[in-house]
Structures are given as structure tokens and as C-alpha cells.
Design an enzyme around this catalytic site. Structure first.
Site, PDB file in Angstrom:
ATOM      1  CG  ASP A   1      17.242  37.834  26.971  1.00 59.79           C
ATOM      2  OD1 ASP A   1      16.704  38.669  27.733  1.00 59.79           O
ATOM      3  OD2 ASP A   1      17.473  36.660  27.335  1.00 59.79           O
TER       4      ASP A   1
ATOM      5  CB  CYS B   1      16.761  32.763   6.488  1.00 62.14           C
ATOM      6  SG  CYS B   1      16.196  31.053   6.569  1.00 62.14           S
TER       7      CYS B   1
ATOM      8  CG  ASP C   1      22.734  36.702  32.364  1.00 61.98           C
ATOM      9  OD1 ASP C   1      23.964  36.569  32.520  1.00 61.98           O
ATOM     10  OD2 ASP C   1      21.968  35.734  32.315  1.00 61.98           O
TER      11      ASP C   1
ATOM     12  CG  HIS D   1      13.672  29.435   9.523  1.00 65.20           C
ATOM     13  ND1 HIS D   1      13.294  30.168   8.421  1.00 65.20           N
ATOM     14  CD2 HIS D   1      12.575  29.329  10.309  1.00 65.20           C
ATOM     15  CE1 HIS D   1      12.021  30.482   8.532  1.00 65.20           C
ATOM     16  NE2 HIS D   1      11.552  29.982   9.659  1.00 65.20           N
TER      17      HIS D   1
ATOM     18  CB  CYS E   1      11.623  33.007   5.258  1.00 67.91           C
ATOM     19  SG  CYS E   1      13.189  33.103   6.156  1.00 67.91           S
TER      20      CYS E   1
ATOM     21  CB  CYS F   1      13.785  29.958   3.620  1.00 70.44           C
ATOM     22  SG  CYS F   1      12.869  29.570   5.136  1.00 70.44           S
TER      23      CYS F   1
END
Lengths: 378, 378
Positions: free
Chosen positions: A272, A312, A99, A341, A310, A315
């Protein structure tokens, strides 16, 4: 509306929903291509808080954001250049968007003074007096070596009257002209930022002026600054329609999972937000069925993962009971596992949306998204 | 001296140095075998602070330590059993040693009262009144499911007079008898702890009594509690010689890299210490050439890794300049990367020592160890 600029767009459109403004595409940068719609994890100080670059790759992140204002202050952009540039410094070889610092200066506006020339502000670290012009913001980002640079803009608070909004929007345009002129031929992309506050005609004016200048992509700024949610969506929809459809469209600083779905529906490509990372550190997990506040006693002896659907790392390997224990014990691993996560959830949500657009079933996806989270529309 | 107990030793001796008391072996447990000499990273609250189990495997950790006292208080050993035991709870499938809580009660002794029956103490979390007997300590560790359990002991402060030391040592022996009797046939190992303070004859008495009871391994407690370094080494050497050489010998809570080298030289097989993890979080990195305090301005633009001769994840991917930036910015990634490096250093140092013993070149190794760190003998 098409873009009158001669610059070749970095955006390739793959398909469009026949049901809404959602679209599937990709953006080409110096460090590779990412798919859109995309969520960019925020790595303010040259690190996405509490995770490694390898974690980001594993959870599917294709591009991250870093903050020019923070890196300008510490450790300094020249130091980062000496160390081989931002990618090498932080060990991330995929695209980075930086940015411009405009939003941070806005956030710290009690410490800042905006003039035609640029922004005078005091460092939030040590109070030292600093100055950033639009030309400086481009030069700093060129020094960092980010793939996508943002023009310095003047973010407008909510509420703001028409005159204040008009004058800040026009200043943003004049700064955009100077940013464009300052840009060197490095191959880095430069995006303009559409301000205009909550006034549809000023958004239109801002968009028109930026398109005249010609950028590699167009961002919507000054949203999610305290306005009612419906108004945010109205302005997002309105502004997205004003922007050239053959360039990437980026909604800055947004938002909740529902905000992402609603904004993709309205034609936005890039997002974002600090929400997945910040909320992770506060013990709030995003799931397909809504939010889980992990410290709640109901999870004390819950052997299940945060989200049954999930896959991930967190998880796959840890229970809600363990995550609650880590959080209650203020263990650093809590921040790490929760962040993995939550980012996986945000990144995965975008993957699901891309698949739905590819299948031209976005409305069905959106309906399912809300049906699963009956009690928590967040 | 040989062990009169009928219990089969979990220790297999591979080789001995012909130059000193250093020895190479392995210890067999319910969750597999680890090589000795070994360093055990400390995972007080069912997590080695700031790293994942996968990080530990990658950096070569073979066994970790967890703290009975802390887990007894939070989240509670019964909850951990409900969640499938400590290994499942924290996602670590290699051996775990749990201490007995004795050292924590010693550390918090202003909150504790020791009687024949056990230790009455107040929780450091909420002040609630708690009690732990030797039988309780075994039961809690059986409930957790650790591979190596430690007897509850009474750690002796330094300095302590002979009478105080004798009486605490004899209480530890009586508690050791009760611990042994309380132990169920779970396959978990139980180690006795030799106290005796700084009195060589009381160390001998304690060792003799524990050997009479018969344990799966023998630990030296009450060292590194403020005594002069030479005295610690003298007592370590003396006590290690008193213990049965066909069982593992564990020096609790020690120590610096030089302490590890000196203690292996004197016949110790197992170590644990918070130093690599705690110092990592304070920005102190251990290297083959001594310590690096990463916040020092000399590292501001240093592109090199923490240790040129290290191949850990941190050294392969990050510069001192970046680690300094993360530390100065209080980024969580600083703790993660520093911890990986420091644990890799400690674990790697033990690997080097094992190789030196296998090659029967321990004295040469020890000489090189000091030669490399001319300015920092730590």
C-alpha cells in the site's frame, strides 16, 4: 520456514518464479478473494481520495486500505458500526485492510507517548488526549469490520541505535501477543508486523517471535522511513526470506513503481502507498515511460493522453493539454482524473507482474520495465 | 409578437399550458436537440466542477454552459481550437452554450472600462490588460465551437437610474447589431440579450430592437443582480411576454428551485445557475423537502439518503452520515457526491416540470412543489 500455528492460512499459492522469489497467489477474506502480488489503494478517511468505489472497481482495484487512527478519531468506529460497518458506510463491498494506527502514532510522535500499556497521544484534529492499547486497536478494527486487521506496533525511526531498536521490537512482540489474545472469532484476519529496524538479526528475532504467536499474514513495518534505498531493499529481501512462505507477506507503505517491482522480485505479496493518489493531486502522473509533471509548459498544447499505452478512463478521453488546463485552474476534476490514471497505473503494474510470474518470465518483465523508462528509473 | 427575421427558429413548440405561460418544446443545435424547459449546469472552465461528463449524462443533463471570459483567459480559445474544439477538449458531445463574457466583465467591473468599441479589462488571473469587442466575443465563441453563442452585452447594476439604464441598454443593442454582422455561417446559434434594467418600458424597447435584428433565441440579462425577488419576477414575466413565442427564451443566471418553477410558469425555457454546483461544494443539498446543510450535527448518525424520494447515484449509495463525514473531513469525494445530487435535483425538477406541462397540470405541480417544502420555500 513453516508456520507452527494451527490457523489455516488464507493464502493459496498458484505458482513461483523459477528465476527469483516472486510468487503468484490469492488471499481469501470475508469479502472475497484478491490476487497477489497486489497493490492496495489507500482510503485513509473511508474514501480513496477523489474517486468513487465504482472508479476503483473499473480501474481494477481488488482491496483497499483504510486507516484505523483516522476513523477512530473521526467519525468514530462506533458510529461506523451503527451505520452498518465500514464497507456499507463507504459503499465498498470488496476486501478492506485496516492498519492499526501504529504508523500514524509514529508519524505524530511529538504528540504521542508509548508505554508498556499502549500509546497515549493527542488528536491531530483537536488536541484531545487519547489512548490506544493493542487490545483497543483490535477492538476498533473488529468494530469497523475490516477484512484484514493489523496489530498495533511501534514503528522505529531511522536512524535508531541497537538498544532502542531491540526494545521497540520486543514491545511490538508483547503487543502482538496481546493483540492475538484480544481477537474475537469474527472471521477477520489478523496480521503481525515485523519490526527490527535496520538490524538483520533483530528482524530475524521479530519474525521468529511473531511466527511463534501465529498470524494470518506477516507484514514488514519500519521500512521506507528515510533509510537509503539499497538498505531498504536489503532488509526487505532478508525479512521476506524469514517469513513463512505459505502465508501472505505485506510490505507496508511502499512505494515507487520500481520499489514494487524490486519487492515482488524479493517475494513480497502485498503493498500500500499514498504515492499514486497524493502525487496525482500534486499533478504528477505515473506512466510506463516514467513520470509526467502535468503543469510543465511542454504539455500546454499536447493532444496526446498521459500514457500512450494506457487504457484507463483518463487516457481514453483526455489530453495532456486538458489535464494541464484543469491542474493550472485548480479544478477538482484534475484530482479525479489524475487519481484514476495513477491508481490504474499501479494496479495495472501489479497485473502485469502477475502475468509475468504466471508465464515465468519475471526477469524479462523487469528488464522491459527499466528499458521503457530510460530516463526515469523511479 | 412574431419575429420579423427570416432566420429559421431552432425551437419547436410541443405544447402549452392552458393555465399559465409554461410551454414544452425543444431546441435543435449542431450537437443535437435538448428539451425545454431546461436547466444548464455551469462548466465555467471547461469542466462542470467536481463531476465528469459521464456523471452529467447519467444525471440527465442535456446541455451545459461554459464561460467565454474564463476560457479566453485560460487556456485560450486558440489552444482549444487546436485541441479539436471545446467539445473534444472537455469530452462532452452534447450541446454547449457559451456566455459572451459580458456578465464576468460586469462582475469584475472595477477592473473594466466599457466604451462604444467594447470592454477593456484586466485579467483576474494576472492583471494583464485585455480588450473584448462584440465582434471578438463572437469570434472567440466560434473558435470554441459552442452550439449557442451569446452576444456581448453590458449588464446593468441594481439600482441604476433611468438614464444610465437607457444608455447601457442602447449600447447593448448597438453591440447586438455588430455581433449579428460579425457572425459567420458556422451553423452555431446566436442569442441576443435583453437588458433594460428594472424599467418595463426599457425592457420593451430592448426586446423590440433585438427582434428587429433577429436572433436564434432571446435571453433576459441583468436579473438576479440584487433586486427584490418580487421585482425580478415582475420583470421576468413582463419581458417574457415581449419576446417572440416561436423562439427559445432564456433567463440568465437564475436561480433557486422556486425561481425555476416561477419562471417556467411565466414562460421561460432555459436557465443556468452556479447554485447547485457551488452550494454542493459548501455542503448544501437541495431536496424535494427543502435544503439540507450536511454539516449540521443532526445528520451525524443519520443513515438515510439526502432525499428519500431521489434516485441519484449519491442517494442510492450513501447516507447523510457518510456525506457529513466526508464534508467535515474536507474530502474531495464530498464535492463530487454533493454535486451529483444537486445537479440531479435541478435537472430532475425540470423533467418534472416538462411532464407537468405535457399533462397540462402545471398548477397542480406548482402547488405540490410548495406543499412538500412547507418550511423552506427556497
Amino acid at each position: 520456514m513453516t508456520n507452527p500455528s494451527k490457523r489455516k492460512s488464507p493464502f493459496t499459492l498458484h505458482s513461483r518464479s523459477t528465476e527469483c522469489a516472486a510468487r503468484l497467489g490469492e488471499v481469501h477474506t470475508l469479502h472475497g478473494t484478491f490476487q497477489t502480488p497486489i497493490f492496495m489503494p489507500v482510503g485513509t478517511q473511508a474514501t480513496v481520495k477523489a474517486v468513487t468505489p465504482e472508479n476503483l472497481v473499473e480501474l481494477g482495484a481488488e482491496i483497499i486500505l483504510a486507516n484505523t487512527y483516522h476513523l477512530f478519531l473521526r467519525p468514530g468506529h462506533e458510529l461506523i458500526r451503527e451505520m452498518g460497518g465500514l464497507h456499507r458506510f463507504m459503499n465498498w463491498d470488496r476486501p478492506i485492510l485496516t492498519d492499526s494506527g501504529g504508523f500514524q502514532i509514529f508519524s505524530l510522535r511529538k504528540l504521542a507517548k508509548i508505554t508498556e500499556e499502549g500509546a497515549s497521544f493527542k488528536s491531530h484534529l483537536d488536541g484531545s488526549a487519547l489512548f490506544l492499547s493493542p487490545e483497543d486497536a483490535v477492538a476498533v478494527q473488529e468494530t469497523l469490520g475490516s477484512d484484514i486487521m493489523m496489530c498495533l506496533d511501534t514503528c522505529i525511526p531511522y536512524p535508531a541505535d541497537r538498544q532502542e531498536t531491540l526494545s521497540a521490537t520486543e514491545l511490538t512482540t508483547r503487543w502482538a501477543v496481546r493483540s492475538r489474545e484480544a481477537q474475537k472469532e469474527t472471521g477477520q484476519l489478523l496480521f503481525g508486523i515485523v519490526q527490527g529496524g535496520m538490524y538483520p538479526d533483530l528482524r530475524a528475532l521479530a519474525a521468529e517471535q511473531l511466527i511463534d504467536i501465529g498470524f494470518d499474514g506477516y507484514a514488514m513495518g519500519g521500512l521506507s522511513v528515510g533509510e537509503p534505498h539499497d538498505l531498504m531493499m536489503e532488509i526487505t529481501e532478508h525479512t521476506a526470506q524469514l517469513l513463512p512462505q505459505d502465508y501472505p507477506i505485506y510490505l507496508m507503505g511502499v512505494g515507487t513503481p520500481a520499489d514494487l517491482v524490486e519487492s515482488v522480485y524479493r517475494g513480497v505479496d502485498m503493498f500500500d502507498c499514498v504515492m499514486p493518489t497524493r502525487n496525482a493531486r500534486n499533478g504528477m502522473l505515473f506512466t510506463s515511460r516514467g513520470r509526467v509533471v502535468i503543469k510543465n509548459s511542454q504539455y500546454r498544447s499536447d493532444p496526446g493522453p498521459p500514457d500512450e499505452s494506457c487504457d484507463c478512463y483518463t487516457c481514453r478521453n483526455y489530453s495532456r493539454a486538458y489535464l494541464r488546463h484543469l491542474y493550472m485552474s485548480r479544478e477538482i476534476l484534475a484530482y479525479h482524473l489524475n487519481t484514476i490514471h495513477n491508481l490504474h497505473y499501479f494496479v495495472g503494474l501489479m497485473q502485469e507482474m502477475r502475468k509475468a510470474i504466471a508465464d515465468d518470465s519475471f526477469l524479462q518483465f523487469r528488464k522491459n520495465f527499466y528499458a521503457l523508462r530510460e530516463e526515469d528509473k523511479y
